[in-house]
Write a protein that holds these residues in place. Structure first.
Motif: not given
Length: 437
Positions: A410-412, A431-437
């Protein structure tokens, strides 16, 4: 007769005259600044040797090593036990009151865990930790202030500061027992008999003997103030204080001798101190003026008082107490006395003051010594944005952030959008790397 300025809000030139009264040239003396810059650089380069040399030159204290400039805990305790009982009891009573007041101040760590859909499990908070080591500058010689030791050291102790290092000049080896006794009561760890810019430099940079501190607090002369300005950023400082100030708002019902002596209490500090009375009663103002003239010859520091009152003092007549409060807020004084009936009701009208002394029996001098609140206060109008010294000045706040996997998604997205908008793609990708996980 004291040639103190008289102002009235009904005068056509009142605003101009008030501005002139409040104007204070705080610019540094260039020669002082040059001298201080040289001393700071020398102490930074040579450490103990430079401190010993300047102590010999400025304080007339001839020593061969720094060990001769450090007082032991036993010497501090001897100073305390050697005081006359009346002085010791007064010092202990003041210390206890200052302690009890500041024990109510500590900031505490806190945190909370989010329950919002999309960020559940995310924890946010604040961790409060004390500074590790603080340096306390205490004036010496003629200007010896045990009260300053208590007011600076006790809040640091309450905050949890681990190590408190005090410096105090002792010209020609003259120690002030009250100052040393106050250091014993406040549990100061180490005391060095040095002063001036060289002492500030030693605290800021550290020497072979004196440990480097995180913050320097305490009053001093022009050289000390200039040194504190220059080392700010390397260490923290409390403030660079200007001349002392008192503003008395009176309704005309207080004993005029009381008000006159309250005005004297700040004027006796130095020739640049400011003492102002604001009152709607013209006849009462004249009574105070009469008291000033009659009482001045009884004062040991009458020359200093006269100079301060004639340089920067004023008796101001206003239409009413509402107008008086408005002018007080404009001045934003260090000390403000509300010497009026139903004084509590007028406190809400005051928005800018270092400390407010409420009612006819609350003299400013009680705040200086033993009431409990700190006497290190903002001056020169800085009460508009500054506060008294307190426990919070010896603590720092660290933000705590723990983002859950759901929160990172959400925050990413929010962070990435804003980062791209600022032209910082690495921020966005992190931030987007954490979305991809």
């Amino acid at each position: 007769m004291i040639r103190i300025k008289r102002l009235a809000t009904t005068d056509a030139d009142f605003e101009v005259r008030l501005d002139a009264l409040l104007a204070f040239e705080a610019a540094q003396d260039e020669s002082v600044d040059r001298t201080v810059a040289s001393i700071l650089a020398d102490v930074k380069a040579r450490g103990d040797a430079a401190v010993i040399e300047y102590t010999r030159r400025f304080d007339g204290l001839v020593v061969s090593s720094m060990t001769e400039l450090e007082l032991s805990q036993n010497e501090l305790q001897q100073a305390l036990s050697g005081l006359p009982s009346v002085q010791r009891e007064a010092l202990e009573a003041a210390a206890q009151r200052v302690l009890e007041y500041h024990q109510r101040q500590p900031l505490r760590s806190w945190q909370y865990e989010e329950e919002h859909e999309g960020t559940r499990g995310t924890m946010l908070g604040q961790k409060v930790t004390p500074l590790d080591r603080v340096g306390l500058y205490v004036p010496g010689g003629k200007a010896s202030y045990p009260s300053s030791v208590l007011m600076n050291a006790i809040p640091a102790r309450v905050a949890g500061v681990r190590d408190l290092v005090m410096v105090v000049p002792t010209p020609f080896g003259e120690h002030n027992p009250l100052v040393l006794a106050a250091a014993a009561l406040a549990r100061v760890d180490r005391v060095f008999t040095i002063g001036g810019a060289q002492a500030v430099a030693a605290l800021a940079y550290g020497t072979q003997t004196i440990p480097r501190v995180d913050k320097i607090v305490g009053p001093g002369n022009a050289y000390v103030a200039a040194a504190k300005r220059r080392v700010f950023g390397i260490v923290g400082i409390d403030m660079v204080a200007g001349p002392s100030e008192i503003l008395v708002i009176c309704d005309g019902q207080t004993n005029p001798d009381w008000v006159a002596m309250d005005l004297f209490s700040q004027a006796e500090h130095d020739e640049l101190a400011q003492s102002v009375l604001i009152c709607p009663d013209a006849a009462y103002i004249e009574r105070v003026a009469t008291s000033l003239d009659r009482l001045l010859p009884t004062m040991p520091r009458q020359q200093v008082i006269r100079a301060a009152l004639e340089n920067r003092g004023a008796l101001i007549q206003v239409r009413d107490l509402d107008e008086a409060c408005g002018i007080a807020n404009r001045i934003a004084p260090e000390h403000l006395e509300l010497s009026v009936s139903d004084a509590e009701a007028w406190v809400e009208k005051i928005h800018h003051a270092g400390a407010i002394f409420i009612g006819r029996y609350t003299s400013e001098s009680l705040g200086d010594y033993c009431a409990g609140p700190n006497h290190v206060l903002p001056t020169s109008g800085s009460a508009r944005f500054s506060s008294p010294l307190g426990v919070y000045d010896f603590q720092k706040r660290t933000s705590l952030i723990r983002v859950s996997q759901a929160g990172a998604k959400t925050l990413g997205r929010i962070a990435a959008t804003l980062a791209y908008g600022e032209g910082l793609p690495a921020h966005a990708r992190a931030a987007e790397y954490r979305l991809e996980s």
